[in-house]
Design an enzyme around this catalytic site. Structure first.
Site, PDB file in Angstrom:
ATOM      1  N   SER A   1       0.826  -1.211   0.000  1.00  0.00           N
ATOM      2  CA  SER A   1       0.000   0.000   0.000  1.00  0.00           C
ATOM      3  C   SER A   1       0.859   1.260   0.000  1.00  0.00           C
ATOM      4  CB  SER A   1      -0.885  -0.012   1.267  1.00  0.00           C
ATOM      5  OG  SER A   1      -1.470   1.254   1.483  1.00  0.00           O
TER       6      SER A   1
ATOM      7  N   TYR B   1      -1.780  -0.425  10.851  1.00  0.00           N
ATOM      8  CA  TYR B   1      -2.087  -1.072   9.562  1.00  0.00           C
ATOM      9  C   TYR B   1      -0.942  -0.792   8.586  1.00  0.00           C
ATOM     10  CZ  TYR B   1      -3.518  -1.113   4.739  1.00  0.00           C
ATOM     11  OH  TYR B   1      -3.518  -1.287   3.378  1.00  0.00           O
TER      12      TYR B   1
ATOM     13  N   LYS C   1       2.220  -3.283   6.722  1.00  0.00           N
ATOM     14  CA  LYS C   1       2.599  -3.383   5.303  1.00  0.00           C
ATOM     15  C   LYS C   1       4.106  -3.135   5.157  1.00  0.00           C
ATOM     16  CE  LYS C   1      -1.358  -4.381   3.503  1.00  0.00           C
ATOM     17  NZ  LYS C   1      -1.559  -5.722   2.895  1.00  0.00           N
TER      18      LYS C   1
HETATM   19  C1  WQD Z   1      -9.711   9.242   1.172  1.00  0.00           C
HETATM   20  C2  WQD Z   1      -9.910  10.735   1.358  1.00  0.00           C
HETATM   21  C3  WQD Z   1     -10.241  11.418   3.636  1.00  0.00           C
HETATM   22  C4  WQD Z   1     -14.099   9.437   4.204  1.00  0.00           C
HETATM   23  C5  WQD Z   1      -6.932   4.311   3.400  1.00  0.00           C
HETATM   24  C6  WQD Z   1      -5.712   3.488   3.716  1.00  0.00           C
HETATM   25  C7  WQD Z   1      -5.184   2.864   2.449  1.00  0.00           C
HETATM   26  C8  WQD Z   1      -6.279   2.053   1.827  1.00  0.00           C
HETATM   27  C9  WQD Z   1      -7.451   2.971   1.492  1.00  0.00           C
HETATM   28  C10 WQD Z   1      -6.509  -0.237   2.444  1.00  0.00           C
HETATM   29  C11 WQD Z   1      -9.176  11.289   2.582  1.00  0.00           C
HETATM   30  C12 WQD Z   1     -11.482  11.699   2.798  1.00  0.00           C
HETATM   31  C13 WQD Z   1     -12.913   9.883   3.637  1.00  0.00           C
HETATM   32  C14 WQD Z   1     -15.089  10.379   4.571  1.00  0.00           C
HETATM   33  C15 WQD Z   1     -13.686  12.150   3.773  1.00  0.00           C
HETATM   34  N1  WQD Z   1      -6.706   1.037   2.724  1.00  0.00           N
HETATM   35  N2  WQD Z   1     -12.719  11.212   3.423  1.00  0.00           N
HETATM   36  N3  WQD Z   1     -14.842  11.698   4.344  1.00  0.00           N
HETATM   37  O1  WQD Z   1      -7.392   7.198   4.107  1.00  0.00           O
HETATM   38  O2  WQD Z   1      -6.646   7.715   1.718  1.00  0.00           O
HETATM   39  O3  WQD Z   1      -6.551   5.373   2.559  1.00  0.00           O
HETATM   40  O4  WQD Z   1      -7.903   3.536   2.730  1.00  0.00           O
HETATM   41  O5  WQD Z   1      -6.018  -0.748   1.469  1.00  0.00           O
HETATM   42  O6  WQD Z   1      -4.092   2.030   2.764  1.00  0.00           O
HETATM   43  O7  WQD Z   1      -4.702   4.332   4.235  1.00  0.00           O
HETATM   44  O8  WQD Z   1      -8.754   6.408   2.122  1.00  0.00           O
HETATM   45  O9  WQD Z   1     -11.107   6.566   1.458  1.00  0.00           O
HETATM   46  O10 WQD Z   1     -10.516   6.710   3.943  1.00  0.00           O
HETATM   47  O11 WQD Z   1      -9.977   8.623   2.436  1.00  0.00           O
HETATM   48  O12 WQD Z   1     -13.478  13.359   3.569  1.00  0.00           O
HETATM   49  O13 WQD Z   1     -16.192  10.037   5.100  1.00  0.00           O
HETATM   50  O14 WQD Z   1     -11.300  10.974   1.600  1.00  0.00           O
HETATM   51  O15 WQD Z   1      -9.989  12.506   4.515  1.00  0.00           O
HETATM   52  O16 WQD Z   1      -8.688  12.576   2.259  1.00  0.00           O
HETATM   53  P1  WQD Z   1      -7.303   6.795   2.688  1.00  0.00           P
HETATM   54  P2  WQD Z   1     -10.168   7.027   2.528  1.00  0.00           P
END
Ligand code: WQD
Length: 341
Positions: free
Chosen positions: A126, A151, A155
């Site tokens: 990741s 997490y 990785k």
């Molecule tokens: C994306 C963007 C949030 C939800 C994580 C893990 C990564 C992978 C994917 C496993 C960010 C914003 C999100 C919400 C929001 N996991 N957001 N409101 O955190 O980039 O990655 O998940 O494989 O390894 O680190 O993904 O989709 O949670 O967030 O504003 O209700 O959307 O702040 O900027 P993230 P995400």
């Protein structure tokens, strides 16, 4: 047909990869403990392929159970290892659950692979290993930093285990794929991200809000140093991501790979959260109800991939646009609504 063992093969990325493996002429064998997916994903795979795929319901931290699968499934050509927990927030609350499962399952798998002389591994890594990068876009040479969560640390540790194994002279050859943000669903809408509980990730929260399951989306912060103040990510369609695993296994089986190789798998384009919301609205015609809220602790402000290495060495490029990915996520959400058990 060459047999490929797919651990976590009933999960989100695993199920899409199983479909692409069959389309590419491989015979996938699924291993899954169904702790983070449902049986229905096997049915979805069967509906797409027109046939069932063998699935062993075992836990990858159980060496004896793994051994029994390798004894039964003779002639395994390679392994794609997805099986792991992946919720960042949960990993902060329950670190030992993550170290036991994510690190323990890799070690147990490698021990059995060596015992049965199965020497080709594609590992699901990741972009979280990059932490908060100093320079963008991130290349594979970007320093791997202390990850922002247990997490992410699992990785990083798994990558180090694989590098140490290569240095030890083990016959196991590995390609580690560093995913950016996987989104969307298979165009058939028969498989996709199965949301268990309140989604942590952006896109399932968007689709559930548009479907009326959630009242509104909260955008976590709009005071970042980005064009519209919201975080930047590299959203990669899950089918493109699945195809990258087929290309990686091809490379390993053709003996072209070094002992261990790392590749970024993303689109190479960064989009803000607001741009992602607008792409969803554009693609579906749905108006999304959202508000701006406080930043989410641990969020990386900006990250997206430099995909030169995957393009040049794997010959891999993504083809799905953000709008197409968002439409596929919406079609899957509608399929879920129409088939709620
Ligand atoms: C994306 C963007 C949030 C939800 C994580 C893990 C990564 C992978 C994917 C496993 C960010 C914003 C999100 C919400 C929001 N996991 N957001 N409101 O955190 O980039 O990655 O998940 O494989 O390894 O680190 O993904 O989709 O949670 O967030 O504003 O209700 O959307 O702040 O900027 P993230 P995400």
């Amino acid at each position: 047909m060459k047999k490929i063992l797919v651990t976590g093969g009933a999960g989100y990325i695993g199920s899409h990869t199983v479909v692409e493996l069959v389309e590419a002429g491989y015979e996938p064998i699924i291993i899954d403990n169904f702790s983070n997916t449902e049986e229905r994903s096997l049915q979805g795979i069967a509906d797409i392929l027109g046939r069932e795929i063998t699935c062993h319901r075992i836990d990858c931290t159980d060496g004896a159970a793994l051994r029994s699968v390798f004894e039964k499934e003779t002639g395994i050509a390679g392994v794609i290892h997805f099986a792991a927990y992946k919720a960042v927030g949960e990993s902060v609350a329950e670190p030992l659950k993550y170290y036991h499962n994510n690190v323990g399952s890799l070690v147990a798998l490698l021990q059995v692979m060596e015992e049965f002389k199965v020497n080709k591994l594609v590992f699901s890594s990741s972009c979280t290993v990059y932490g908060i990068p100093d320079k963008l876009p991130v290349t594979e040479q970007t320093p791997v930093q202390k990850a922002n969560s247990p997490y992410g640390n699992t990785k990083k540790i798994c990558e180090e285990i694989l590098a140490d194994l290569a240095t030890s002279g083990s016959d196991v050859h590995t390609i580690a794929l560093r995913y950016f943000n996987p989104i969307g669903a298979h165009p058939s809408a028969k498989i996709g991200e199965l949301p268990l509980g309140v989604p942590n990730n952006l896109v399932p929260f968007i689709t559930q809000t548009a479907a009326g399951i959630r009242k509104e989306l909260t955008i976590f912060g709009n005071d970042y140093d980005t064009p519209d103040g919201t975080c930047i990510r590299d959203y990669v369609h899950v089918v493109d991501l699945a195809k990258a695993h087929v290309v990686a296994i091809d490379r390993l089986l053709s003996d072209k790979a070094e002992h261990i190789e790392f590749f970024n798998v993303g689109t190479g384009t960064g989009n803000t959260v607001l741009e992602a919301v607008q792409a969803f609205e554009q693609a579906t015609g749905e108006k999304l109800n959202y508000k701006i809220g406080p930043r989410r602790p641990g969020d990386v402000p900006k990250i997206y991939a430099d995909v030169t290495k995957a393009t040049e060495e794997l010959g891999f490029k993504t083809t799905t646009t953000l709008e197409e990915a968002m439409k596929s996520a919406w079609d899957w959400q509608m399929h879920l609504q129409n088939t709620i058990e």
